[in-house]
Scaffold this motif. Structure first.
Motif, mmCIF file in Angstrom:
data_model
loop_
_atom_site.group_PDB
_atom_site.id
_atom_site.type_symbol
_atom_site.label_atom_id
_atom_site.label_comp_id
_atom_site.label_asym_id
_atom_site.label_seq_id
_atom_site.Cartn_x
_atom_site.Cartn_y
_atom_site.Cartn_z
ATOM 1 N N LEU A 1 0.819 -1.232 0.011
ATOM 2 C CA LEU A 1 0.027 -0.150 0.174
ATOM 3 C C LEU A 1 0.869 1.153 -0.116
ATOM 4 C CD1 LEU A 1 -2.789 -1.198 2.603
ATOM 5 C CD2 LEU A 1 -3.093 -0.845 0.226
ATOM 6 N N LEU A 2 2.040 1.258 0.629
ATOM 7 C CA LEU A 2 2.975 2.266 0.505
ATOM 8 C C LEU A 2 3.566 2.700 -0.654
ATOM 9 C CD1 LEU A 2 4.786 1.894 4.009
ATOM 10 C CD2 LEU A 2 3.024 3.364 3.437
ATOM 11 N N MET A 3 3.615 1.477 -1.565
ATOM 12 C CA MET A 3 4.472 1.643 -2.983
ATOM 13 C C MET A 3 3.565 1.836 -3.909
ATOM 14 S SD MET A 3 7.365 -1.143 -2.709
ATOM 15 C CE MET A 3 6.672 -2.398 -1.869
ATOM 16 N N VAL A 4 2.462 1.469 -4.091
ATOM 17 C CA VAL A 4 1.346 1.477 -5.293
ATOM 18 C C VAL A 4 1.054 3.095 -5.446
ATOM 19 C CG1 VAL A 4 0.449 -0.607 -4.740
ATOM 20 C CG2 VAL A 4 -0.641 1.367 -3.906
ATOM 21 N N ASN A 5 0.911 3.282 -6.876
ATOM 22 C CA ASN A 5 0.464 4.613 -7.418
ATOM 23 C C ASN A 5 1.493 5.443 -7.060
ATOM 24 O OD1 ASN A 5 -1.912 3.407 -7.983
ATOM 25 N ND2 ASN A 5 -3.059 4.693 -6.755
ATOM 26 N N GLU A 6 2.735 5.051 -7.352
ATOM 27 C CA GLU A 6 3.871 5.986 -7.349
ATOM 28 C C GLU A 6 4.338 6.425 -5.781
ATOM 29 O OE1 GLU A 6 6.006 6.836 -9.816
ATOM 30 O OE2 GLU A 6 4.726 5.726 -11.286
ATOM 31 N N PHE A 7 4.240 5.685 -5.169
ATOM 32 C CA PHE A 7 4.457 5.896 -3.653
ATOM 33 C C PHE A 7 3.539 6.525 -2.893
ATOM 34 C CE2 PHE A 7 8.431 4.559 -5.546
ATOM 35 C CZ PHE A 7 8.845 3.276 -4.669
ATOM 36 N N ALA A 8 2.236 6.780 -3.420
ATOM 37 C CA ALA A 8 1.313 7.541 -2.902
ATOM 38 C C ALA A 8 1.107 7.493 -1.398
ATOM 39 C CB ALA A 8 -0.030 7.317 -3.623
ATOM 40 N N GLY A 9 0.903 6.204 -0.982
ATOM 41 C CA GLY A 9 0.694 5.827 0.308
ATOM 42 C C GLY A 9 1.982 6.461 1.183
ATOM 43 N N LEU A 10 3.290 6.224 0.962
ATOM 44 C CA LEU A 10 4.010 6.526 1.795
ATOM 45 C C LEU A 10 4.249 8.125 1.753
ATOM 46 C CD1 LEU A 10 7.777 5.486 1.876
ATOM 47 C CD2 LEU A 10 7.451 8.023 1.340
ATOM 48 N N LYS A 11 4.123 8.766 0.574
ATOM 49 C CA LYS A 11 4.012 10.210 0.765
ATOM 50 C C LYS A 11 2.991 10.854 1.570
ATOM 51 C CE LYS A 11 5.962 10.458 -3.913
ATOM 52 N NZ LYS A 11 5.641 11.024 -5.123
ATOM 53 N N ALA A 12 1.636 10.217 1.447
ATOM 54 C CA ALA A 12 0.493 10.526 2.533
ATOM 55 C C ALA A 12 0.924 10.407 3.978
ATOM 56 C CB ALA A 12 -0.725 9.795 2.119
#
Length: 279
Positions: free
Chosen positions: A24-35
């Motif tokens: 979940l942290l990595m999908v969609n260009e690391f959208a989860g991590l950034k959030a």
């Protein structure tokens, strides 16, 4: 009796942190991590940076020893020290996470674990590319940690439900099937864990004193109430004096062992008898 699915009965913390959460942290260009970094107010100065790193089950000394002679020497002297569940870096901001699932360690235990992780990383920091990075440490638990004694003043206290809310907001509506799958499994596990932890926190009885504990021992063993709550766990029990055990106001006895502060009843009794005989 219903047939089980392994992903609906899994209990390994590594499964939830290294497999599902990492995805979940990595999908969609690391959208989860950034959030997550944004919610915790640890976004790097260069918020457009694509320099991102995710490492699960990080062993700073053992892993680094294979690539660096100085770390090899440190590892030879210190051995394995601590293994954080997640090491997340976005440019010059780092988040180190220790995750818990289906267990509820004491604040003292959590403080000791995070301290060891911090020490392990500090030992090798000068040999890494992270010397100029700001490092934050976090605990990720099912129920929020209640740090009444302020033992974790600089540790971020996260919950699985809270992190999932952050990630749901970041990944938008109409999830891809792989994203939906991760959310579903984690949320199911949170419900299971909350139910178990609720039971384990209340499933105990009080025994008045050590003499009463000895008298009721056959009954306790028969009913499988074989764990005794002892603050500080085995380390504190090792330091205990006879008077400490003899004059203790009560003992909590349970069928379950919710954390490392719950010790097998035979260990408590052996300690008491050893001290008594020594007198």
């Amino acid at each position: 009796m219903s047939k089980i699915r392994f992903d609906e009965t899994a209990r390994s913390e590594r499964y939830f942190s290294a497999t599902l959460l990492s995805h979940l942290l990595m999908v969609n260009e690391f959208a989860g991590l950034k959030a997550l970094f944004k919610d915790l107010d640890i976004v790097p100065a260069d918020s457009l940076s694509t320099d991102i790193e995710i490492v699960t089950e990080l062993d700073p000394l053992r892993d680094g020893a294979k690539a660096n002679k100085n770390i090899e020497s440190i590892f030879a002297h210190e051995g394995r020290m601590a293994v954080p569940d997640l090491f997340l870096r976005w440019d010059k901001r780092i988040l180190v996470i220790e995750a818990k699932f289906f267990t509820a360690p004491t604040v003292e235990d959590l403080d000791a674990q995070v301290s060891k992780q911090r020490e392990a990383i500090d030992l090798v920091l000068s040999e890494t590319q992270y010397r100029e990075c700001e490092i934050k440490y976090a605990l990720l638990t099912v129920n929020k940690v209640r740090d009444k004694d302020n033992l974790l003043p600089d540790v971020l206290l996260l919950t699985w439900s809270g992190v999932i809310d952050i990630l749901r907001g970041a990944l938008g509506e109409g999830y891809q099937s792989n994203i939906d799958y991760c959310f579903k499994i984690i949320e199911n596990a949170v419900k299971r864990s909350e139910k178990e932890l609720s039971k384990s926190n209340n499933d105990y009885r009080l025994v008045a004193n050590i003499e009463e504990l000895l008298k009721t021992l056959p009954e306790l063993i028969a009913s499988e109430e074989i764990f005794v709550g002892y603050k500080g766990g085995l380390k504190e029990l090792e330091r205990a004096e006879f008077s400490t055990l003899d004059q203790r106001s009560h003992y909590k006895v349970s069928r379950s062992q919710p954390n490392s502060n719950w010790i097998r009843i035979d260990i408590i009794i052996k300690k008491y008898l050893d001290l008594k005989l020594a007198l």
